[in-house]
Design a protein around this motif. Sequence first.
Motif, mmCIF file in Angstrom:
data_model
loop_
_atom_site.group_PDB
_atom_site.id
_atom_site.type_symbol
_atom_site.label_atom_id
_atom_site.label_comp_id
_atom_site.label_asym_id
_atom_site.label_seq_id
_atom_site.Cartn_x
_atom_site.Cartn_y
_atom_site.Cartn_z
ATOM 1 N N HIS A 1 1.067 -1.439 -0.621
ATOM 2 C CA HIS A 1 -0.038 -0.494 -0.383
ATOM 3 C C HIS A 1 0.619 1.436 0.271
ATOM 4 O O HIS A 1 0.560 2.549 -0.415
ATOM 5 N N THR A 2 1.586 1.304 0.533
ATOM 6 C CA THR A 2 2.638 2.622 1.204
ATOM 7 C C THR A 2 3.610 2.401 -0.219
ATOM 8 O O THR A 2 4.233 3.678 -0.738
ATOM 9 N N SER A 3 4.208 1.738 -0.411
ATOM 10 C CA SER A 3 5.203 1.829 -2.448
ATOM 11 C C SER A 3 5.101 1.787 -3.480
ATOM 12 O O SER A 3 5.434 2.295 -4.158
ATOM 13 N N HIS B 1 -2.012 4.867 3.012
ATOM 14 C CA HIS B 1 -1.435 4.897 4.018
ATOM 15 C C HIS B 1 -1.806 4.724 5.317
ATOM 16 O O HIS B 1 -1.243 4.178 6.076
ATOM 17 N N ALA B 2 -3.482 5.023 5.209
ATOM 18 C CA ALA B 2 -4.367 4.125 6.201
ATOM 19 C C ALA B 2 -4.759 2.972 6.422
ATOM 20 O O ALA B 2 -4.564 2.966 7.110
ATOM 21 N N ALA B 3 -4.987 2.705 4.769
ATOM 22 C CA ALA B 3 -5.184 1.327 5.080
ATOM 23 C C ALA B 3 -3.171 0.341 5.297
ATOM 24 O O ALA B 3 -3.186 -0.794 6.120
ATOM 25 N N ALA B 4 -2.440 0.911 5.326
ATOM 26 C CA ALA B 4 -1.174 0.615 5.673
ATOM 27 C C ALA B 4 -1.301 0.456 7.277
ATOM 28 O O ALA B 4 -0.528 -0.650 7.701
ATOM 29 N N LEU B 5 -1.390 1.464 7.463
ATOM 30 C CA LEU B 5 -0.675 1.158 9.395
ATOM 31 C C LEU B 5 -2.372 1.005 9.447
ATOM 32 O O LEU B 5 -1.953 -0.335 10.700
#
Length: 124
Positions: free
Chosen positions: A23-25, A45-49
């Motif tokens: 998700h972040t890359s 970023h919210a999903a990655a968190l």
Amino acid sequence: MVGDLLGGLRSLEQVLDQLAFAHTSSEAIARTDDGDHWAGVEEAHAAALALRRASTLVARASLALDRASQHSSRIAWGPYVVAAPQVSESLAPRVNPNDSFQRSGPFAFQGSGAKVHRRNGISL
């Protein structure tokens, strides 16, 4: 069985970490349904968190399951045996030849003068 569950949790933790990284890359191509790039990056970023949080919780569950596995491995399970309860002779009723119960004790012996009243085959 516990070992299989432990392996499954560790695999789940790894997959969650990989999804968080993905998700972040890939934020350069993240967009919302209406095409907003920066909102897409924020959602990525919210999903990655959230995925990292889930991974952390799975890791904690893995530790607890590993601890349970260690305790469980020290148990030598044997055949199921039902032990007869240990009842003292003075508390256990005796069965007389007529299948009625009599209390054992100084007043229940024949010739002691105690009267035995019978009700439905049971001596009282």
